[in-house]
Design an enzyme around this catalytic site. Structure first.
Site, mmCIF file in Angstrom:
data_model
loop_
_atom_site.group_PDB
_atom_site.id
_atom_site.type_symbol
_atom_site.label_atom_id
_atom_site.label_comp_id
_atom_site.label_asym_id
_atom_site.label_seq_id
_atom_site.Cartn_x
_atom_site.Cartn_y
_atom_site.Cartn_z
ATOM 1 C CG HIS B 63 -12.795 -18.338 -17.547
ATOM 2 N ND1 HIS B 63 -13.900 -17.584 -17.854
ATOM 3 C CD2 HIS B 63 -11.895 -17.482 -16.981
ATOM 4 C CE1 HIS B 63 -13.686 -16.330 -17.484
ATOM 5 N NE2 HIS B 63 -12.478 -16.236 -16.963
ATOM 6 C CG ASP B 65 -17.268 -19.528 -16.737
ATOM 7 O OD1 ASP B 65 -16.065 -19.568 -17.070
ATOM 8 O OD2 ASP B 65 -17.650 -19.442 -15.559
ATOM 9 C CG ASP B 88 -13.135 -12.086 -17.125
ATOM 10 O OD1 ASP B 88 -12.456 -13.096 -17.356
ATOM 11 O OD2 ASP B 88 -13.677 -11.878 -16.029
ATOM 12 C CD GLU B 118 -12.189 -17.893 -13.365
ATOM 13 O OE1 GLU B 118 -11.291 -17.495 -12.609
ATOM 14 O OE2 GLU B 118 -13.116 -17.133 -13.776
ATOM 15 C CD GLU B 119 -15.862 -14.899 -14.369
ATOM 16 O OE1 GLU B 119 -15.729 -14.592 -13.167
ATOM 17 O OE2 GLU B 119 -15.302 -14.303 -15.297
#
Lengths: 349, 349
Positions: B63, B65, B88, B118-119
């Site tokens: 991801h 983001d 991350d 995704e977050e």
């Protein structure tokens, strides 16, 4: 006696705490019609005093305000006035007004106190305003607070305190809670301890008081996947007049001790002292005799504690069922008004 | 291998969930420089696919983001990139970009997926957007999700669900709590039950999963002198892949049953399924072999569950310490990047 119509007129007047201007003016105008009274209006409080030379001065006090709600639907229904404020405490007020303006000789001097803002924070009370600006107007040998007591003398009052309990933990992801410490889980132990409380009863001046301990609010949480690091509750404790505020706070801290850590905080947010029944006072004993009923403890806090702080023995006695105060079915009956009028009239004369 | 500078460049790009336009354009531009890739941008998601004729297609996804925070202070410190998003998952993304644009023959077809959001809530995920708009782009035999795993294959993922528990009581004045029922006191029993939970561990495909149960928020209360009639908490449960969402909800309802009444309500607010390790898949076993480390369970939910829903066996494997994700000290080291590059490069070729 004061009729249902007089009570209904008072119930229909705007009087939510902070909006007592009109009702205070109405009360002052009615009292000024009696030339034997000295009437003063201080803010939205009205005090009327007889000016004779009797050695004893009785203070009879009641608050003008009500809690918020719809008083516009108030009505006479059968033998009762039904509506917000009927028993807390427009019924007693209408009797006070009728007795204060009656052309009858007393054997005691009487001070009639009608005060504002009793139903909100104690710091804003009209009685405290009078105490600060004109304590001379409140002077007297004994005081009666005309809160609804169902025709029974309700002696003294419980003290009340509110504490905030803040419990700490440390944050972590909820998938790895062992990396943190859940403050809400810790708060569970505090709530369980309070829920398990057994009320203490104690006898003061021959009157039995029952204490209470209740959580009134709870909050905490960071987000849906975070172990929370702080949680909080507010606790209300009602305590008997054999304890000071300090005693009651100490007891509560001790009671919660096993559930708290060094990093947790117990803050005293708000408090009001208890008042002893003062049943050694001859005027209060005579009131009990006139009521024809056994005295009992006042459940809840009232301004008898404020009079006690002034050094004036005081008690609660008024028309209407106290359980109906702030209740959707609030009411006061003609019989209750007549009985209150009979006992209060006999007491002052 | 991808250098620290490439990772730092990605970390410094604006990429909080919902603001991935610039980083998506940067990624698409770099991928388009490789003529052997078919590159498509769908919203803020970028998919690049090799166009050969090998029979196996590997999907490598990450991801774009990050969670909100200050990425502007990111820097190279010694042998590491330090800053929000370093592990991350900008470190893994920089390795993916480097391998995708390298002029090396593969023995498998590879689909590189860079997706948005995704977050935040799963319903807004860019991967779900792709699944809805262009499922053909996600087709493959096996998938690797490059979340930080510290160089160890972290298999499957926990499921997650959030329930609201609403506990009822009835109001009363706190001076007469016996006239009501304190809902917060009742909630104390729910919190205590959850705090007393012992995590269940279970072995799935030879991998041990540990479940969790945490209260994440609590609220309730009417006013300082009212026994509250309702109290509420939100509970997050992380469950192993031997249970469906329905199984997990049933278990949780059963676990809380002794503390709840008929009038109380348990509502499922949010859920995400678990994913099994899929260790029967030869490509995933080969990845474990290349990593040189024992496979372990993924703690927490990841999009391997989304691939599993598509019928694609998937696992987690990426650069950086997962415990540092969203941590103030988030970082990824040159060694971690090199190791991830070595294993991933070997796996695809």
């Amino acid at each position: 006696m004061s009729g249902l119509d007089d009570t209904l007129a008072l119930v229909l007047m705007e009087s939510v705490s902070g909006h007592e201007d009109a009702i205070a003016e109405y009360v002052a105008t009615r009292l000024r019609a009696n030339p034997r009274l000295e009437v003063e209006r201080i803010g939205d409080n009205v005090v009327a005093r007889t000016t004779g030379l009797h050695k004893t001065r009785l203070v009879v006090a009641g608050h003008l305000d009500t809690v918020p709600g719809d008083a516009g639907t108030a009505r006479v229904e059968g033998d009762a006035v039904v509506g917000l404020g009927a028993c807390d405490m427009k019924g007693s007020l209408s009797v006070m007004l009728e007795l204060a303006t009656r052309d009858v000789a007393h054997s005691n001097e009487v001070t009639w106190v009608f005060y504002a803002r009793e139903e909100i924070a104690r710091a804003q009370s009209g009685l405290r305003e009078l105490l600060e600006l004109r304590p001379d107007l409140l002077a007297g040998d004994v005081a009666l607070l005309a809160e609804p007591t169902g025709g029974t003398v309700e002696a003294g009052c419980q003290g009340s305190l509110r504490v905030s309990v803040t419990v700490r933990g440390s944050r972590a992801h909820t998938a790895r809670p062992y990396m943190g410490r859940n403050a809400i889980h810790r708060l569970g132990a505090v709530l369980a301890r309070i829920a398990a409380y057994t009320p203490r009863t104690t006898v003061v001046d021959g009157v039995t008081f029952t204490e209470q301990l209740q959580v009134v609010s709870v909050d905490g949480g960071v987000s849906g996947n975070v172990v929370p690091d702080v949680a909080h509750c507010v606790v209300n404790h009602r305590f008997a007049p054999d304890r000071t505020v300090g005693d009651a706070v100490d007891w509560l801290r001790g009671y919660l001790e096993t559930t708290l850590d060094e990093t947790d905080v117990v803050d005293l947010d708000d408090w009001a002292p208890a008042a002893a029944p003062a049943m050694d006072n001859e005027h209060l004993r005579s009131l009990v005799g006139l009521s024809g009923r056994t005295v009992r403890a006042k459940v809840g806090w009232t301004d008898v504690a404020t009079f006690q702080e002034m050094g004036i023995p005081a008690t609660n006695f008024g028309a209407g069922n106290p359980l109906l105060a702030h209740h959707p079915n609030e009411r006061v009956t003609a019989d209750e008004l007549a009985e209150f009028s009979r006992v209060l009239g006999a007491w002052i004369s």
